[in-house]
Write a protein that holds these residues in place. Structure first.
Motif, mmCIF file in Angstrom:
data_model
loop_
_atom_site.group_PDB
_atom_site.id
_atom_site.type_symbol
_atom_site.label_atom_id
_atom_site.label_comp_id
_atom_site.label_asym_id
_atom_site.label_seq_id
_atom_site.Cartn_x
_atom_site.Cartn_y
_atom_site.Cartn_z
ATOM 1 N N SER A 133 0.827 -1.207 0.000
ATOM 2 C CA SER A 133 0.000 0.000 0.000
ATOM 3 C C SER A 133 0.864 1.261 0.000
ATOM 4 O O SER A 133 0.614 2.204 -0.749
ATOM 5 C CB SER A 133 -0.922 -0.019 1.217
ATOM 6 O OG SER A 133 -1.623 1.186 1.319
ATOM 7 N N ALA A 134 1.902 1.269 0.844
ATOM 8 C CA ALA A 134 2.787 2.438 0.928
ATOM 9 C C ALA A 134 3.555 2.639 -0.377
ATOM 10 O O ALA A 134 3.699 3.774 -0.850
ATOM 11 C CB ALA A 134 3.749 2.279 2.099
ATOM 12 N N VAL A 135 4.035 1.553 -0.974
ATOM 13 C CA VAL A 135 4.782 1.670 -2.232
ATOM 14 C C VAL A 135 3.859 2.164 -3.337
ATOM 15 O O VAL A 135 4.246 2.984 -4.173
ATOM 16 C CB VAL A 135 5.445 0.315 -2.601
ATOM 17 C CG1 VAL A 135 6.048 0.374 -3.992
ATOM 18 C CG2 VAL A 135 6.518 -0.040 -1.580
ATOM 19 N N ARG A 136 2.630 1.689 -3.338
ATOM 20 C CA ARG A 136 1.676 2.168 -4.341
ATOM 21 C C ARG A 136 1.379 3.655 -4.163
ATOM 22 O O ARG A 136 1.190 4.377 -5.148
ATOM 23 C CB ARG A 136 0.387 1.352 -4.266
ATOM 24 C CG ARG A 136 0.526 -0.007 -4.911
ATOM 25 C CD ARG A 136 -0.766 -0.775 -4.890
ATOM 26 N NE ARG A 136 -0.651 -2.000 -5.663
ATOM 27 C CZ ARG A 136 -1.443 -3.040 -5.523
ATOM 28 N NH1 ARG A 136 -2.425 -3.020 -4.639
ATOM 29 N NH2 ARG A 136 -1.277 -4.113 -6.263
ATOM 30 N N LEU A 137 1.332 4.123 -2.909
ATOM 31 C CA LEU A 137 1.144 5.558 -2.665
ATOM 32 C C LEU A 137 2.294 6.361 -3.276
ATOM 33 O O LEU A 137 2.076 7.409 -3.891
ATOM 34 C CB LEU A 137 1.066 5.837 -1.165
ATOM 35 C CG LEU A 137 -0.251 5.575 -0.476
ATOM 36 C CD1 LEU A 137 -0.093 5.714 1.042
ATOM 37 C CD2 LEU A 137 -1.313 6.526 -0.967
ATOM 38 N N ILE A 138 3.512 5.856 -3.091
ATOM 39 C CA ILE A 138 4.680 6.541 -3.646
ATOM 40 C C ILE A 138 4.579 6.599 -5.171
ATOM 41 O O ILE A 138 4.767 7.661 -5.786
ATOM 42 C CB ILE A 138 5.987 5.834 -3.220
ATOM 43 C CG1 ILE A 138 6.188 5.957 -1.716
ATOM 44 C CG2 ILE A 138 7.190 6.411 -3.975
ATOM 45 C CD1 ILE A 138 7.296 5.068 -1.172
ATOM 46 N N LEU A 139 4.266 5.471 -5.783
ATOM 47 C CA LEU A 139 4.174 5.428 -7.244
ATOM 48 C C LEU A 139 3.044 6.318 -7.764
ATOM 49 O O LEU A 139 3.181 6.953 -8.821
ATOM 50 C CB LEU A 139 3.990 3.983 -7.718
ATOM 51 C CG LEU A 139 5.223 3.088 -7.548
ATOM 52 C CD1 LEU A 139 4.888 1.637 -7.830
ATOM 53 C CD2 LEU A 139 6.364 3.566 -8.433
ATOM 54 N N ALA A 140 1.950 6.399 -7.024
ATOM 55 C CA ALA A 140 0.846 7.274 -7.432
ATOM 56 C C ALA A 140 1.268 8.737 -7.376
ATOM 57 O O ALA A 140 0.945 9.526 -8.284
ATOM 58 C CB ALA A 140 -0.368 7.034 -6.543
ATOM 59 N N LYS A 141 1.991 9.119 -6.326
ATOM 60 C CA LYS A 141 2.479 10.500 -6.223
ATOM 61 C C LYS A 141 3.458 10.816 -7.347
ATOM 62 O O LYS A 141 3.458 11.922 -7.893
ATOM 63 C CB LYS A 141 3.160 10.742 -4.867
ATOM 64 C CG LYS A 141 2.214 10.916 -3.724
ATOM 65 C CD LYS A 141 1.492 12.232 -3.831
ATOM 66 C CE LYS A 141 0.656 12.461 -2.589
ATOM 67 N NZ LYS A 141 -0.159 13.655 -2.714
ATOM 68 N N LEU A 142 4.305 9.845 -7.688
ATOM 69 C CA LEU A 142 5.244 10.056 -8.784
ATOM 70 C C LEU A 142 4.504 10.232 -10.104
ATOM 71 O O LEU A 142 4.871 11.077 -10.920
ATOM 72 C CB LEU A 142 6.233 8.892 -8.873
ATOM 73 C CG LEU A 142 7.261 8.810 -7.754
ATOM 74 C CD1 LEU A 142 8.058 7.522 -7.860
ATOM 75 C CD2 LEU A 142 8.172 10.015 -7.789
ATOM 76 N N LYS A 143 3.462 9.456 -10.309
ATOM 77 C CA LYS A 143 2.659 9.573 -11.527
ATOM 78 C C LYS A 143 1.993 10.951 -11.588
ATOM 79 O O LYS A 143 1.970 11.597 -12.639
ATOM 80 C CB LYS A 143 1.606 8.459 -11.555
ATOM 81 C CG LYS A 143 0.779 8.433 -12.799
ATOM 82 C CD LYS A 143 1.590 7.940 -13.967
ATOM 83 C CE LYS A 143 0.683 7.698 -15.149
ATOM 84 N NZ LYS A 143 1.438 7.431 -16.357
ATOM 85 N N ASP A 144 1.454 11.409 -10.434
ATOM 86 C CA ASP A 144 0.855 12.750 -10.376
ATOM 87 C C ASP A 144 1.877 13.822 -10.751
ATOM 88 O O ASP A 144 1.572 14.760 -11.485
ATOM 89 C CB ASP A 144 0.310 13.036 -8.976
ATOM 90 C CG ASP A 144 -0.929 12.239 -8.641
ATOM 91 O OD1 ASP A 144 -1.545 11.665 -9.551
ATOM 92 O OD2 ASP A 144 -1.288 12.202 -7.438
ATOM 93 N N LYS A 145 3.097 13.671 -10.237
ATOM 94 C CA LYS A 145 4.146 14.652 -10.517
ATOM 95 C C LYS A 145 4.531 14.613 -11.993
ATOM 96 O O LYS A 145 4.760 15.657 -12.607
ATOM 97 C CB LYS A 145 5.370 14.372 -9.633
ATOM 98 C CG LYS A 145 6.385 15.471 -9.636
ATOM 99 C CD LYS A 145 5.842 16.722 -8.996
ATOM 100 C CE LYS A 145 6.949 17.726 -8.782
ATOM 101 N NZ LYS A 145 6.469 18.954 -8.184
ATOM 102 N N ASP A 146 4.585 13.404 -12.578
ATOM 103 C CA ASP A 146 4.886 13.279 -14.010
ATOM 104 C C ASP A 146 3.836 14.000 -14.848
ATOM 105 O O ASP A 146 4.162 14.699 -15.807
ATOM 106 C CB ASP A 146 4.941 11.808 -14.423
ATOM 107 C CG ASP A 146 6.159 11.094 -13.873
ATOM 108 O OD1 ASP A 146 7.118 11.768 -13.465
ATOM 109 O OD2 ASP A 146 6.142 9.841 -13.853
#
Length: 150
Positions: A23-36
């Motif tokens: 769950s935490a890793v997915r949160l990180i990847l989601a934030k990175l996608k938002d930033k992209d």
């Protein structure tokens, strides 16, 4: 490179069945996608690892603030969840400088720039961020700079 490490951690967490970590890793990847997505229209895009570290630092700061608020509000179960997420986020961040190292870096920058007082604080903070931005918490560092310039 750091983004690949995070994606590999996602796969490992899925295989291990570690739901909180996943769950935490997915949160990180989601934030990175938002930033992209946010940077699609930007004139210049920073290096990918710099971008990832910036996102991780912001996420870590948010978690620390949430932990404090949840503990003050008597919501320990929510604070524990945030602490778990913070631990996963910090795994991917570069090694942070200790207080003594930060103070030594500040002293070196003050000597290099010839900063004499509070009017030069912005100059010192900017140089500190340029040299060591990914390795320190700028909130703490600004207090140390202020103390050094008084």
């Amino acid at each position: 490179m750091l983004r690949d490490t995070i994606k590999a951690a996602q796969v490992a967490a899925m295989k291990a069945g570690d739901k909180p970590r996943l769950s935490a890793v997915r949160l990180i990847l989601a934030k990175l996608k938002d930033k992209d997505i946010e940077l699609r229209t930007a004139a210049s895009v920073p290096d990918d690892d710099v971008l990832v570290v910036d996102v991780l630092q912001k996420m870590a700061k948010q978690r620390r603030e949430s932990i404090t608020l949840y503990e003050q509000g008597g919501r320990q179960e929510l604070a524990d969840t945030e602490k778990g997420e913070l631990a996963v986020i910090e795994e991917f961040m570069p090694q942070q400088m200790g207080d003594a190292e930060v103070q030594a870096a500040i002293a070196a920058i003050i000597a290099d720039t010839g900063a004499a007082g509070m009017k030069d604080m912005g100059k010192v903070i900017a140089e500190l961020k340029a040299r060591h931005g990914s390795q320190l918490d700028m909130g703490k560092a600004s207090g140390l700079v202020k103390a050094a310039l008084v």
